[in-house]
Design a protein around this motif. Structure first.
Motif, PDB file in Angstrom:
ATOM      1  N   ASP A  91       0.871  -0.922  -0.137  1.00  0.00           N
ATOM      2  CA  ASP A  91       0.385  -0.049   0.154  1.00  0.00           C
ATOM      3  C   ASP A  91       0.558   1.215   0.210  1.00  0.00           C
ATOM      4  OD1 ASP A  91      -2.313  -1.284   0.273  1.00  0.00           O
ATOM      5  OD2 ASP A  91      -2.680  -1.995   2.454  1.00  0.00           O
ATOM      6  N   VAL A  92       2.082   1.267   0.097  1.00  0.00           N
ATOM      7  CA  VAL A  92       2.708   1.982   0.332  1.00  0.00           C
ATOM      8  C   VAL A  92       3.789   1.619  -0.289  1.00  0.00           C
ATOM      9  CG1 VAL A  92       4.260   4.013   1.494  1.00  0.00           C
ATOM     10  CG2 VAL A  92       1.655   2.979   3.018  1.00  0.00           C
ATOM     11  N   ARG A  93       4.141   2.420  -1.769  1.00  0.00           N
ATOM     12  CA  ARG A  93       5.506   1.581  -2.590  1.00  0.00           C
ATOM     13  C   ARG A  93       6.344   2.869  -2.532  1.00  0.00           C
ATOM     14  NH1 ARG A  93       2.547  -1.628  -6.920  1.00  0.00           N
ATOM     15  NH2 ARG A  93       1.090  -3.075  -5.720  1.00  0.00           N
ATOM     16  N   LYS A  96       6.210   4.723  -6.262  1.00  0.00           N
ATOM     17  CA  LYS A  96       5.250   6.286  -5.707  1.00  0.00           C
ATOM     18  C   LYS A  96       5.247   7.086  -4.568  1.00  0.00           C
ATOM     19  CE  LYS A  96       1.117   2.959  -8.046  1.00  0.00           C
ATOM     20  NZ  LYS A  96       0.610   3.603  -8.794  1.00  0.00           N
ATOM     21  N   GLU A  98       4.954   9.953  -5.383  1.00  0.00           N
ATOM     22  CA  GLU A  98       3.746  10.663  -4.151  1.00  0.00           C
ATOM     23  C   GLU A  98       3.953  10.482  -3.049  1.00  0.00           C
ATOM     24  OE1 GLU A  98       2.371   8.608  -8.057  1.00  0.00           O
ATOM     25  OE2 GLU A  98       3.581   9.267  -6.993  1.00  0.00           O
ATOM     26  N   ASP A  99       2.685   9.110  -3.484  1.00  0.00           N
ATOM     27  CA  ASP A  99       2.341   8.848  -2.027  1.00  0.00           C
ATOM     28  C   ASP A  99       3.459   8.895  -0.762  1.00  0.00           C
ATOM     29  OD1 ASP A  99       0.131   7.929  -4.111  1.00  0.00           O
ATOM     30  OD2 ASP A  99       0.327   5.751  -4.377  1.00  0.00           O
ATOM     31  N   ASN A 102       2.738  11.917   0.462  1.00  0.00           N
ATOM     32  CA  ASN A 102       1.665  11.938   1.541  1.00  0.00           C
ATOM     33  C   ASN A 102       1.643  11.492   2.372  1.00  0.00           C
ATOM     34  OD1 ASN A 102      -1.240  10.404   0.998  1.00  0.00           O
ATOM     35  ND2 ASN A 102      -1.886  12.312   1.336  1.00  0.00           N
ATOM     36  N   THR A 103       2.258   9.779   2.789  1.00  0.00           N
ATOM     37  CA  THR A 103       2.706   9.620   3.894  1.00  0.00           C
ATOM     38  C   THR A 103       3.510   9.925   4.535  1.00  0.00           C
ATOM     39  OG1 THR A 103       2.350   7.197   2.753  1.00  0.00           O
ATOM     40  CG2 THR A 103       2.820   6.903   4.997  1.00  0.00           C
ATOM     41  N   GLY A 192      -0.976  16.337   0.206  1.00  0.00           N
ATOM     42  CA  GLY A 192      -0.709  15.546  -0.918  1.00  0.00           C
ATOM     43  C   GLY A 192      -2.457  15.090  -0.905  1.00  0.00           C
ATOM     44  N   ASP A 193      -3.387  15.901  -1.087  1.00  0.00           N
ATOM     45  CA  ASP A 193      -4.369  14.924  -1.943  1.00  0.00           C
ATOM     46  C   ASP A 193      -4.783  15.718  -2.942  1.00  0.00           C
ATOM     47  OD1 ASP A 193      -7.204  14.852  -2.326  1.00  0.00           O
ATOM     48  OD2 ASP A 193      -7.987  15.481  -0.350  1.00  0.00           O
ATOM     49  N   ARG A 194      -4.909  14.906  -4.382  1.00  0.00           N
ATOM     50  CA  ARG A 194      -5.544  14.876  -5.137  1.00  0.00           C
ATOM     51  C   ARG A 194      -6.057  15.176  -5.756  1.00  0.00           C
ATOM     52  NH1 ARG A 194      -1.185  11.513  -4.313  1.00  0.00           N
ATOM     53  NH2 ARG A 194      -2.027   9.702  -5.066  1.00  0.00           N
ATOM     54  N   LYS A 212       4.616  12.832  -9.430  1.00  0.00           N
ATOM     55  CA  LYS A 212       5.971  12.213  -9.343  1.00  0.00           C
ATOM     56  C   LYS A 212       7.284  13.304  -9.518  1.00  0.00           C
ATOM     57  CE  LYS A 212       5.602   9.957 -13.446  1.00  0.00           C
ATOM     58  NZ  LYS A 212       5.765   8.605 -14.506  1.00  0.00           N
TER      59      LYS A 212
END
Length: 414
Positions: A91-93, A96, A98-99, A102-103, A192-194, A212
């Motif tokens: 789930d947290v790669r 990515k 940008e994720d 966000n995390t 980071g809300d897209r 990214k």
């Protein structure tokens, strides 16, 4: 255990009993890691002076990687740093980025606050309180003072990413006028809300979203903001790097690319007061098909030419091994004392520590006969619990522990 009260000790024992790492108050059960602890102090000193670094921790399951990350978190909190923890997973790669940003942004916390919103709000409240003592200053002058202070704080982050600074400024302006919707939109966009609609992005004076291409710049801007708000810096703790190995070939390459980019950016001082620590298993570093070794652009930067026995903690990769007999004895005595405090009993002539150490060393199956911290602690606490409840059976309980089969399920923590 002078620094812990009975309630603290009970929380620590309860966590250890379940094979988990206590959330806090763990420094007292950290033994055999003097080199690492000294290094952490040096890294934090370097970071607060404006430096940046990416350090790796390499150790087998159960060796204490996650435990060391918790120790560093405690040290960072006590030294006025903001910390963000994340565990890499499906789930947290890492591919990515940008994720990942966000995390990191969602998980930041310091000793007194949790979340970016609360951190900014505390700074804003202090700013307001400074003006409260001036009864003869009108509201317009107070607003001008606050606006000037906000602009000063955002000067460095704005150099990195103007939209990031605009959103923070919009958040504070909205807070100043009591506009809760705009406050929430601004802070959501920053972390980071897209999915924020264009109309709402326009209200906070930003375009687009976290991608990214700009995620690393946003991370630099976030770190810069925290420094400007009065913290000593940002510490990012990333665990279970070996999850990168389950990704496909292209995803792994992208993940290693981002790690290399962050490593190079830290080396080139493009981050401001930021420390990254990434922990993984030996396979993550050494596997020549799916690990770091398969990606020479990163591997060549961090590989060591020395054996694990002689490697220095000053190198990019901190290699941690299990504990020696004497270290396990020191750890065991701390846990026994804690158990005595919590349950108000005397282990003298009831508890024999050396047989438990020997059994743990047998279970470890390591070439150097070094034990897994997690395995030893779980075995010892189970022994203490049983004898405390049934002291007349102390000898039989010890004999059963000595005859217990090897536990292969040591888990992925520590």
């Amino acid at each position: 255990m002078d620094d812990l009260n009975i309630s603290d000790e009970k929380r620590v024992l309860n966590a250890l009993r379940k094979g988990n790492i206590p959330g806090a108050e763990i420094s007292q059960i950290c033994v055999g890691r003097e080199r690492e602890l000294k290094l952490f102090d040096e890294l934090l000193d370097m970071t607060k002076m404006g430096g940046s670094d990416l350090k790796f921790i390499n150790g087998n399951f159960g060796m204490g990687k996650s435990f060391l990350l918790k120790i560093l978190k405690e040290k960072a909190f006590n030294d006025n740093f903001v910390v963000s923890e994340l565990t890499l997973s499906n789930d947290v790669r890492m591919n990515k980025i940008e994720d990942i940003y966000n995390t990191i942004a969602k998980n930041i916390q310091c000793k007194t606050s949790t979340g970016l919103k609360e951190i900014i709000d505390r700074w804003y409240s202090k700013l307001r309180n400074r003006t409260a003592i001036y009864n003869d200053v009108d509201d317009a002058d107070i607003d001008k003072y606050i606006e000037s202070e906000v602009l000063n704080v955002l000067e460095e982050p704005r150099k990195i990413n103007n939209s990031f600074a605009n959103a923070i400024q919009a958040y504070i302006n909205a807070k100043n006028r009591g506009d809760l919707d705009t406050e929430n939109n601004a802070i959501a966009w920053v972390v980071g809300d897209r999915n924020l609609p264009a109309t709402q992005r326009k209200m906070i004076n930003v375009k687009g979203t976290i991608t990214k291409e700009n995620a690393v710049d946003f991370l630099k801007a976030l770190s810069s903001l925290l420094k400007c708000l009065g913290y000593n810096g940002l510490v990012v703790l990333m665990d279970e790097a070996e999850s990168i190995m389950i990704l496909n070939t292209n995803q792994r390459k992208v993940s290693f690319d981002y790690i290399r980019d962050i490593f190079d950016a830290c080396s080139g001082e493009k981050f401001n007061s930021t420390l990254f620590v990434l922990a993984g298993t030996p396979e993550f570093f050494d596997d020549d098909k799916k690990g770091v070794k398969s990606y020479s652009a990163l591997y060549d930067r961090i590989k060591s030419y020395l054996s694990n026995e002689f490697s220095s903690v000053k190198s990019p990769v901190i290699i941690i091994n299990g504990l020696t007999d004497s270290q396990l004895e020191s750890l065991g005595k701390e846990i026994i004392k804690m158990h005595e405090d919590v349950y108000d009993w005397d282990t003298t002539n009831l508890i024999k520590l050396k047989p438990v150490i020997a059994k743990s060393q047998e279970s470890a199956k390591l070439n150097a006969d070094l034990s897994l911290s997690r395995e030893f602690i779980r075995r010892l606490i189970e022994y203490l619990d049983s004898v405390e409840e049934k002291p007349d059976n102390a000898k039989k309980i010890l004999k059963e522990i000595e005859n217990t089969g090897i536990d292969d399920d040591i888990g992925s923590g520590w």
